[in-house]
Design a protein around this motif. Structure first.
Motif, short mmCIF file in Angstrom:
data_model
loop_
_atom_site.label_atom_id
_atom_site.label_comp_id
_atom_site.label_asym_id
_atom_site.label_seq_id
_atom_site.Cartn_x
_atom_site.Cartn_y
_atom_site.Cartn_z
N ILE A 186 14.53 97.59 -3.61
CA ILE A 186 13.55 98.48 -4.48
C ILE A 186 13.54 98.01 -5.82
CG2 ILE A 186 13.04 100.99 -5.37
CD1 ILE A 186 13.98 102.01 -2.70
N ALA A 187 12.62 97.54 -6.53
CA ALA A 187 12.62 97.30 -8.05
C ALA A 187 12.07 98.20 -8.78
CB ALA A 187 11.70 95.76 -7.92
N SER A 188 11.07 99.05 -8.33
CA SER A 188 10.51 100.06 -9.16
C SER A 188 9.93 101.20 -8.29
CB SER A 188 9.28 99.34 -9.96
OG SER A 188 8.16 99.07 -9.16
N ILE A 189 10.24 102.26 -9.02
CA ILE A 189 9.45 103.57 -8.50
C ILE A 189 8.61 103.96 -9.48
CG2 ILE A 189 10.02 105.89 -7.59
CD1 ILE A 189 12.73 104.80 -6.60
N ARG A 190 7.33 104.54 -9.25
CA ARG A 190 6.24 105.04 -9.88
C ARG A 190 6.00 106.45 -9.70
NH1 ARG A 190 1.71 101.33 -11.29
NH2 ARG A 190 3.23 100.48 -12.61
N THR A 191 6.14 107.51 -10.59
CA THR A 191 5.67 108.80 -10.17
C THR A 191 4.34 108.98 -10.80
OG1 THR A 191 6.77 109.85 -11.79
CG2 THR A 191 7.86 109.65 -9.66
N TYR A 192 3.43 109.73 -10.19
CA TYR A 192 2.16 110.29 -10.94
C TYR A 192 2.22 111.89 -10.85
CZ TYR A 192 0.57 105.46 -9.58
OH TYR A 192 0.36 104.06 -9.69
N SER A 193 1.81 112.40 -11.97
CA SER A 193 1.69 113.91 -11.71
C SER A 193 0.51 114.20 -12.96
CB SER A 193 3.08 114.56 -11.95
OG SER A 193 3.68 114.25 -13.06
N SER A 194 -0.03 115.31 -12.85
CA SER A 194 -0.82 115.83 -14.07
C SER A 194 -0.12 116.06 -15.11
CB SER A 194 -1.74 117.03 -13.42
OG SER A 194 -0.79 117.92 -13.09
N LYS A 195 -0.74 116.06 -16.36
CA LYS A 195 -0.16 116.32 -17.81
C LYS A 195 -0.30 117.98 -17.86
CE LYS A 195 -0.92 112.63 -20.93
NZ LYS A 195 -1.48 112.38 -21.92
N GLU A 196 0.71 118.51 -18.24
CA GLU A 196 0.85 119.93 -18.50
C GLU A 196 0.44 120.39 -19.86
OE1 GLU A 196 3.92 121.96 -16.41
OE2 GLU A 196 4.02 120.54 -15.01
#
Length: 84
Positions: A74-84
């Motif tokens: 594992i070289a990278s982990i990206r998370t996506y979530s809405s802005k609050e």
């Protein structure tokens, strides 16, 4: 992989997920998407984190699909979530 790097990935994955009651697995948080090594984006999946591998389980057309990642790869982990 150095122990500190493994701990870093564990922390990132813990941020992106919640414990699944009665198991050692974790479910990706509602509203969060997860991408590993610039690959597929997972949503509504279950994670199992060990010191050797990461298993991502998702449902697809009535099937349970498991994707395994070597923790050392594992070289990278990206998370996506809405802005609050």
């Amino acid at each position: 992989m150095a122990s500190s790097a493994l701990q870093t990935w564990e922390k990132v994955l813990e941020y992106a997920s919640v414990p699944l009651h009665g198991t050692m697995s974790r479910k990706i948080r509602k509203g969060v998407k997860l991408q590993i090594n610039e690959g597929k984006v997972f949503e509504d999946a279950v994670l199992f984190i060990s010191d050797l591998f990461l298993r991502v389980t998702e449902d697809s057309e009535g099937l349970s699909v498991n994707t395994y990642y070597d923790i050392d790869s594992i070289a990278s982990i990206r998370t996506y979530s809405s802005k609050e």
